[in-house]
Design a protein around this motif. Structure first.
Motif, PDB file in Angstrom:
ATOM      1  N   UNK A  72      -0.453  -4.592   1.239  1.00 56.49           N
ATOM      2  CA  UNK A  72      -0.709  -5.172   2.356  1.00 56.49           C
ATOM      3  C   UNK A  72      -0.798  -4.295   3.642  1.00 56.49           C
ATOM      4  N   UNK A  73       0.481  -3.326   3.539  1.00 56.20           N
ATOM      5  CA  UNK A  73       0.440  -2.379   4.474  1.00 56.20           C
ATOM      6  C   UNK A  73      -0.330  -1.405   4.513  1.00 56.20           C
ATOM      7  N   UNK A  74      -0.998  -1.224   3.499  1.00 56.76           N
ATOM      8  CA  UNK A  74      -2.281   0.135   3.068  1.00 56.76           C
ATOM      9  C   UNK A  74      -3.449  -0.388   3.864  1.00 56.76           C
ATOM     10  N   UNK A  75      -3.648  -2.077   3.436  1.00 52.50           N
ATOM     11  CA  UNK A  75      -4.724  -2.363   3.995  1.00 52.50           C
ATOM     12  C   UNK A  75      -4.933  -2.590   5.446  1.00 52.50           C
ATOM     13  N   UNK A  76      -3.602  -2.950   6.119  1.00 50.42           N
ATOM     14  CA  UNK A  76      -3.574  -2.708   7.628  1.00 50.42           C
ATOM     15  C   UNK A  76      -3.757  -1.363   8.220  1.00 50.42           C
ATOM     16  N   UNK A  77      -3.307  -0.348   7.375  1.00 54.99           N
ATOM     17  CA  UNK A  77      -3.536   0.891   7.858  1.00 54.99           C
ATOM     18  C   UNK A  77      -4.907   1.450   7.811  1.00 54.99           C
TER      19      UNK A  77
END
Length: 493
Positions: A336-341
């Motif tokens: 999820x953090x990678x998607x947000x980035x």
């Protein structure tokens, strides 16, 4: 140089026609001479635009002035030689749009105005020396931004599309500033955000992709800020270079880990020592990520550093790999953090693609080899999706692919060749499309009619091809175990 200083230079004979309140405090950072009807694409903000009005028509006036205002031009100087004066229509448009306008007498050359502006901008500023002293003392970017804010009475910030606020006070409408940086035809640029003019300048290596670069944001309405932003950008770029030097050392440690990881089981003895040197002890919960290419490593490195401490990121064989200590994040939370980035930098990707696979969380050690295969299969699934930056986790992989991920490469290749080798060879020689027919047949649960419909073939043609597959492989597709063998062999391709 301030606009008021230029207009007060008596020997030039410049005649103000439109001078909104406070306009004399606007800074001139450059001079641009044009007779284009739309010069906006050549302006970055802060320019004094000079025009001989060769382009003039009443119909073109609004578009010309709009281009200057939207690009952040400081003022417009209109020559009187061509038309014998400045048309009232142009004055009216500038007044409505709040663009300072002055008349340039026919006896004065634009070159002389340019020379005066450049000479006025030449002297070194004491504030620049104070900022340099702060940076030299290693007080850090936040202290540097504090000094700049004290000089201006308004805050500046150092931002990154991926990492967010690097230093300084978080500006309002940060997302709008990031979008402006990623989509601006060129930088520096001045933009209006939340009713304020903001100057945006790159503060990074010129060849770094904008999606991962640092930039400085300063208020552009104040004259001092226009010059201060230039000074800040240069100093921040020096600090960024220092950070990069440290990361290059980290990258060398990462290369040792990734070299052992991609070498397979034979390098198991080398993996644990390499992980330990990189700061990852045996048994530490870790997640493996696989992405694409050189841009992938730059973006993923920045994204991960905002989510977790000390990620191991590098490139092997043209593929971006990361081993991420995930003590406080599950694999799904990391994804999820990678998607947000990725979402934060989507506007700057252009045609680039960043399909990324995320493994499950495992203990640092031999289990990483299987985790790498999980991440590779997940990245393959991500690449098949339409999004430019799709992120797929191991949970989304079919269970049989998860099982096969733990099997060594040479075993999987041998299995595929033993089961499908004769069919592959026959297709290569006769262009018979047996593999395509077998794939469709198994994907549709052995339905002759559905397979024929999908392939646009007669049912008898499908029966003939499947019979040929059975003959070549010695398998009976009426048996479940033979179907499973062929299904798995196809998935290993």
């Amino acid at each position: 140089m301030l606009l008021g200083e230029l207009l007060e230079t008596g020997d030039l004979g410049l005649r103000p026609l439109v001078l909104p309140s406070g306009a004399e405090r606007r800074a001139i950072v450059d001079v641009y001479t044009t007779d284009l009807t739309d010069p906006g694409r050549y302006l970055t903000g802060g320019e004094l635009v000079l025009t001989g009005l060769v382009w003039w028509s009443a119909e073109a006036a609004a578009g010309f002035v709009d281009a200057l205002v939207d690009s952040g031009a400081t003022a417009l100087g209109a020559g009187e030689a061509a038309l014998g004066g400045v048309p009232d229509e142009l004055t009216d448009v500038c007044r409505r749009r709040g663009l300072p306008l002055f008349a340039v007498p026919a006896s004065l050359s634009f070159a002389e105005i340019t020379r005066r502006v450049l000479a006025g901008n030449a002297p070194a500023r004491p504030v620049g020396r104070r900022l340099l002293a702060v940076l030299a003392g290693r007080a850090g970017l936040n202290r540097l931004l504090d000094v700049a804010a004290a000089e201006l009475g308004e805050p500046c910030a150092v931002l990154s599309p991926v990492a967010g606020v690097i230093a300084g006070a978080p500006p309002p409408e940060r997302a709008a500033l990031v979008h402006a940086v990623l989509t601006a035809p060129r930088l520096p640029a001045s933009v209006t955000v939340a009713g304020r003019r903001i100057r945006l300048l790159p503060a990074d290596a010129p060849d770094r992709h904008r999606t991962v670069a640092w930039f400085v944001a300063c208020p552009a309405e104040l004259a001092d800020a226009m010059v201060l932003a230039e000074e800040l950008a240069g100093l921040v770029a020096l600090e960024r270079a220092r950070v990069d030097a440290g990361r290059r050392a980290e990258r060398r440690l990462a290369d040792q880990v990734l070299r052992a990881l991609t070498a397979g089981g034979d390098a198991a003895a080398e993996l644990l020592p390499a992980l330990r040197v990189a700061g990852i002890g045996p048994g530490t919960p870790v997640t493996v990520l696989v992405s694409d290419g050189e841009l992938g490593v730059a973006v993923l490195d920045e994204v991960l550093r905002t989510a977790v401490p000390d990620p191991v990121v590098g490139v092997r064989g043209g593929t971006t790999l990361a081993v991420v200590p995930s003590r406080d994040l599950t694999a799904d939370q990391l994804a999820d953090a990678v998607r947000a980035g990725y979402a934060a930098v989507a506007a700057g990707l252009g045609g680039a693609r960043l399909p990324t696979g995320v493994s499950g969380t495992v203990a640092a050690g031999p289990a990483l080899f299987a985790a790498l295969e999980e991440a590779r299969h997940a990245a393959g699934l991500a690449a098949a999706r339409s999004e430019a930056a799709a992120v797929v986790t191991a949970d989304e992989i079919d269970s049989h692919m998860l099982l096969l991920g733990s099997v060594p490469d040479e075993v999987r290749r041998a299995y595929r060749n033993r089961v499908l080798g004769p069919v592959l060879a026959y297709d290569s020689t006769h262009d018979a499309e047996l593999v395509a027919t077998l794939t469709a047949f198994l994907d549709h649960a052995g339905s002759w009619s559905r397979c024929a419909e999908v392939l646009h073939l007669h049912v008898n043609t499908v029966r003939y091809r499947i019979a040929k597959v059975e003959q070549l492989t010695g398998r009976n597709l009426g048996r479940l175990d033979d179907r499973v063998d062929l299904f798995l062999a196809l998935r290993l391709g």
